[in-house]
Motif scaffolding. Sequence first.
Motif, PDB file in Angstrom:
ATOM      1  N   LEU A   1       0.509  -2.932  -9.723  1.00 27.57           N
ATOM      2  CA  LEU A   1       0.475  -2.759  -8.541  1.00 27.57           C
ATOM      3  C   LEU A   1      -1.043  -2.646  -7.655  1.00 27.57           C
ATOM      4  N   GLY A   2      -1.919  -2.064  -8.511  1.00 28.95           N
ATOM      5  CA  GLY A   2      -3.332  -2.107  -7.864  1.00 28.95           C
ATOM      6  C   GLY A   2      -3.882  -3.431  -7.855  1.00 28.95           C
ATOM      7  N   LEU A   3      -3.419  -4.511  -8.372  1.00 32.25           N
ATOM      8  CA  LEU A   3      -3.746  -5.995  -8.281  1.00 32.25           C
ATOM      9  C   LEU A   3      -3.207  -6.480  -7.153  1.00 32.25           C
ATOM     10  N   LEU A   4      -1.970  -6.006  -6.647  1.00 30.77           N
ATOM     11  CA  LEU A   4      -1.343  -6.675  -5.651  1.00 30.77           C
ATOM     12  C   LEU A   4      -2.033  -7.067  -4.346  1.00 30.77           C
ATOM     13  N   PRO A   5      -2.787  -5.828  -3.878  1.00 31.37           N
ATOM     14  CA  PRO A   5      -3.696  -6.454  -2.549  1.00 31.37           C
ATOM     15  C   PRO A   5      -4.440  -7.588  -2.811  1.00 31.37           C
ATOM     16  N   THR A   6      -5.203  -7.777  -4.029  1.00 27.98           N
ATOM     17  CA  THR A   6      -6.181  -8.996  -4.375  1.00 27.98           C
ATOM     18  C   THR A   6      -5.049 -10.022  -4.384  1.00 27.98           C
ATOM     19  N   TYR A   7      -3.960 -10.191  -5.164  1.00 27.51           N
ATOM     20  CA  TYR A   7      -3.019 -11.291  -5.536  1.00 27.51           C
ATOM     21  C   TYR A   7      -2.755 -11.748  -4.077  1.00 27.51           C
ATOM     22  N   PHE A   8      -2.401 -10.904  -3.269  1.00 29.17           N
ATOM     23  CA  PHE A   8      -1.793 -11.438  -1.889  1.00 29.17           C
ATOM     24  C   PHE A   8      -2.952 -11.735  -0.768  1.00 29.17           C
TER      25      PHE A   8
ATOM     26  N   LEU B   1     -11.591  -9.620  -4.941  1.00 29.61           N
ATOM     27  CA  LEU B   1     -11.677  -9.620  -6.420  1.00 29.61           C
ATOM     28  C   LEU B   1     -12.139  -8.186  -6.604  1.00 29.61           C
ATOM     29  N   ASN B   2     -13.213  -7.925  -6.241  1.00 27.72           N
ATOM     30  CA  ASN B   2     -13.971  -6.742  -6.675  1.00 27.72           C
ATOM     31  C   ASN B   2     -13.039  -5.554  -6.436  1.00 27.72           C
ATOM     32  N   SER B   3     -12.312  -5.310  -5.354  1.00 31.73           N
ATOM     33  CA  SER B   3     -11.425  -4.036  -5.511  1.00 31.73           C
ATOM     34  C   SER B   3     -10.361  -4.165  -6.536  1.00 31.73           C
ATOM     35  N   GLY B   4      -9.927  -5.293  -6.872  1.00 29.81           N
ATOM     36  CA  GLY B   4      -8.996  -5.728  -7.854  1.00 29.81           C
ATOM     37  C   GLY B   4      -9.583  -4.897  -9.099  1.00 29.81           C
ATOM     38  N   ILE B   5     -10.694  -5.390  -9.340  1.00 32.91           N
ATOM     39  CA  ILE B   5     -11.455  -4.879 -10.506  1.00 32.91           C
ATOM     40  C   ILE B   5     -11.583  -3.493 -10.761  1.00 32.91           C
ATOM     41  N   VAL B   6     -12.078  -2.831  -9.735  1.00 32.72           N
ATOM     42  CA  VAL B   6     -12.187  -1.352  -9.672  1.00 32.72           C
ATOM     43  C   VAL B   6     -10.639  -0.811  -9.632  1.00 32.72           C
ATOM     44  N   ALA B   7      -9.752  -1.181  -9.281  1.00 29.31           N
ATOM     45  CA  ALA B   7      -8.240  -0.706  -9.174  1.00 29.31           C
ATOM     46  C   ALA B   7      -7.835  -0.631 -10.813  1.00 29.31           C
ATOM     47  N   THR B   8      -8.302  -1.942 -11.499  1.00 28.85           N
ATOM     48  CA  THR B   8      -7.874  -2.029 -12.873  1.00 28.85           C
ATOM     49  C   THR B   8      -8.500  -1.136 -13.654  1.00 28.85           C
ATOM     50  N   ILE B   9      -9.995  -0.931 -13.608  1.00 27.82           N
ATOM     51  CA  ILE B   9     -10.749   0.059 -14.357  1.00 27.82           C
ATOM     52  C   ILE B   9     -10.224   1.446 -13.995  1.00 27.82           C
TER      53      ILE B   9
ATOM     54  N   ILE C   1       0.523  -1.211   0.138  1.00 27.25           N
ATOM     55  CA  ILE C   1       0.188   0.000  -0.122  1.00 27.25           C
ATOM     56  C   ILE C   1       0.772   1.133   0.105  1.00 27.25           C
ATOM     57  N   PHE C   2       1.997   1.170   0.643  1.00 31.32           N
ATOM     58  CA  PHE C   2       3.197   2.167   0.747  1.00 31.32           C
ATOM     59  C   PHE C   2       3.474   2.451  -0.989  1.00 31.32           C
ATOM     60  N   GLY C   3       3.589   1.300  -1.530  1.00 28.08           N
ATOM     61  CA  GLY C   3       4.244   1.369  -3.165  1.00 28.08           C
ATOM     62  C   GLY C   3       3.089   1.838  -4.010  1.00 28.08           C
ATOM     63  N   ILE C   4       2.189   1.566  -3.891  1.00 31.11           N
ATOM     64  CA  ILE C   4       1.001   2.085  -4.688  1.00 31.11           C
ATOM     65  C   ILE C   4       0.709   3.797  -4.636  1.00 31.11           C
ATOM     66  N   GLN C   5       0.804   4.189  -3.331  1.00 33.37           N
ATOM     67  CA  GLN C   5       0.867   5.550  -3.160  1.00 33.37           C
ATOM     68  C   GLN C   5       1.982   6.385  -3.712  1.00 33.37           C
TER      69      GLN C   5
END
Length: 301
Positions: A236-243, A248-256, A181-185
Amino acid sequence: MNSVNISDSTFWSLLSVRLRAYSDLLKFRLSALVTFSAVFGFVLGHSAPGFSWAGLIGLIVGGFLISGASGSANEILERDLDRLMKRTQSRPLPMNLISLQEAQWFTIITAVVGVLTLWAFTNPLTTYLGILSMVLYIFVYTPLKRVGPIAVLVGAIPGAMPPLLGWTAATGAVTYEALIIFGIQFIWQFPHFWAIAWVSDEDYKRAGFKLLPSGGGKDLNTAIQIMVYTLFLLPLGLLPTYFGLTGLNSGIVATICGVLFLAQTFSLMRDCSRKSALKIMFGSFLYLPIVQIAYLLDKVG
């Protein structure tokens, strides 16, 4: 009776001006956004049961005060430069709404209270990271703004600290989830700051600020760098979902959100216009809170 009413009116008017001046000195809206990012990290890092409301409130108050102290110290150090730029000419110190000595004492007290609050309600690690964030922002990032674009790299560190502070306040440790989350920001700040620097280029030049990459030009090279850092946000936005940190829903939102953000950079590469940079700037303001809210909803849902 009329004189009393006039006096009352004058008093409240003066009080309103003073409160607004101190709010501007603290960079209230920016500090509120910083605090939200810290709360995001805290909630994401906390595991039920045993949610610490005292820790959360301490983080909110202490984080806000530390951010506000950093902002006000920045305004103190740059008070003469702020007079040169249209976007900052109306700040409290250039307008003489607050004296320099008054601003200095206010900043010191705010910083000390913020640090003590973090120490009392969170943990030593969070407090030390908060102090590090202040030091980097005030004494390294601020003077580097007139040296070159290295300032953006340095400034991205304290700028990405809030979610990390929230995580450590909740867990007491720096883990790989905290670094995600540090890396994303951290990465988000490069297109964000460069878009602002592009839009405010004339103002920044008056103050001698050098924040744009590639020799400071508003050209294709700078636009490509903005695109590249925005592109990094997709994986990077998919990493929270991956780990498994979120679903999954937030991963989709982050990707969009990442794709929409990235699409704006192509317009900048095509025309290198202020209008396209302005769209990226507003897009960056929307990207981070939307993605963080999506992560939170996925976490607590």
